[in-house]
Scaffold this active site. Structure first.
Site, PDB file in Angstrom:
ATOM      1  N   GLY A  46     -47.516 -29.781  58.349  1.00 37.85           N
ATOM      2  CA  GLY A  46     -48.217 -28.517  58.175  1.00 37.85           C
ATOM      3  C   GLY A  46     -47.261 -27.348  58.221  1.00 37.85           C
ATOM      4  N   CYS A  93     -42.279 -29.186  65.429  1.00 39.45           N
ATOM      5  CA  CYS A  93     -42.605 -28.008  64.631  1.00 39.45           C
ATOM      6  C   CYS A  93     -41.388 -27.626  63.791  1.00 39.45           C
ATOM      7  CB  CYS A  93     -42.977 -26.863  65.563  1.00 39.45           C
ATOM      8  SG  CYS A  93     -43.351 -25.334  64.700  1.00 39.45           S
ATOM      9  N   HIS A 139     -50.414 -21.197  65.283  1.00 38.68           N
ATOM     10  CA  HIS A 139     -49.375 -20.361  64.657  1.00 38.68           C
ATOM     11  C   HIS A 139     -49.955 -19.017  64.219  1.00 38.68           C
ATOM     12  CE1 HIS A 139     -45.633 -22.536  64.385  1.00 38.68           C
ATOM     13  NE2 HIS A 139     -46.196 -23.618  63.884  1.00 38.68           N
TER      14      HIS A 139
HETATM   15 ZN   LIG Z   1     -45.418 -25.539  63.830  1.00 42.70          ZN
END
Ligand SMILES: [Zn+2]
Length: 173
Positions: A46, A93, A139
Site C-alpha cells: 500500500g 512501511c 498515514h
Molecule cells: Zn506505510
C-alpha cells in the site's frame, strides 16, 4: 507515468493530517497512476498520498501476491466505519525502510470510500487487507505504524533514523 520519490521518516509531511480530496480531476487520475507505478516498483502492499508528498486523503492498495495479476484498490477519502476483533501483525512501511515490527490492529474492518468515478463504495477487509487499510488510513492522519509501538521501541527506532539522517547530512559537501 512516473515513479515518485517516497518520503522517509522523519519527514514532517508524514506527520501531517491530510485534507480530503475535493475534486476528482485529470490531475488526481495522474497522481493515482503515478502512485500505482511507485507502489509496484517498490514493491509494496500500500501507498498513501502523503508518502509521495501530497497531503491528500488518497491511498492505493494491492494485496495480490506478485505471482498473480494486479488488482489495484484506489481509495479516495476512505474512513473506517466499523471494526471487529483484534490481531497482531508484523508490519513494515515504505517510509520506514528496514524496519518490521508487530502491531496490534483490528482483525476486520469495513471502510467507506469514493472510487475514481466519485461513487461511494464500501469494502470489507480481513487479514492482510484489513491491516493494509488501517495502515494506509493511519498515514492520512499523520500516524506511522511505529507510533503504535511501545514508547521504548519507538524511541529506539527514532534514534536509529535520526542518526541515519545526520549521517546523510554529514556526507553532503
Ligand atoms: Zn506505510
Amino acid at each position: 507515468m512516473a515513479v515518485l520519490e517516497i518520503l522517509h521518516f522523519p519527514n514532517p509531511i508524514l506527520k501531517q493530517k491530510s485534507r480530503p480530496v475535493a475534486k476528482i480531476d485529470p490531475t488526481l487520475h495522474q497522481l493515482v497512476r503515478d502512485m500505482a507505478e511507485t507502489l509496484y516498483a517498490a514493491p509494496g502492499v500500500g501507498l498513501a498520498a502523503p508518502q509521495v508528498g501530497h497531503p491528500l486523503r488518497l491511498a492505493v492498495i494491492d494485496v495480490t501476491p506478485a505471482s498473480q495479476s494486479k488488482n489495484l484498490l484506489v481509495l479516495i477519502n476512505p474512513e473506517i466505519v466499523s471494526t471487529e476483533g483484534e490481531c497482531t501483525w508484523e508490519e513494515g512501511c515504505l517510509s520506514v525502510p528496514d524496519c518490521n515490527e508487530e502491531v496490534k490492529r483490528n482483525k476486520k474492518v469495513v471502510v467507506r470510500y469514493q472510487n475514481l468515478r466519485g461513487e461511494a463504495e464500501e469494502i470489507v477487509g480481513d487479514e492482510l487487507l484489513a491491516i493494509a487499510l488501517q495502515h494506509e488510513i493511519d498515514h492520512l492522519d499523520g500516524v506511522l505504524f511505529i507510533d503504535r509501538l511501545s514508547p521504548l521501541k519507538r524511541r529506539l527506532i527514532k534514534k536509529k533514523f535520526l542518526k541515519k539522517d545526520k549521517d546523510k547530512e554529514g556526507k553532503t559537501p
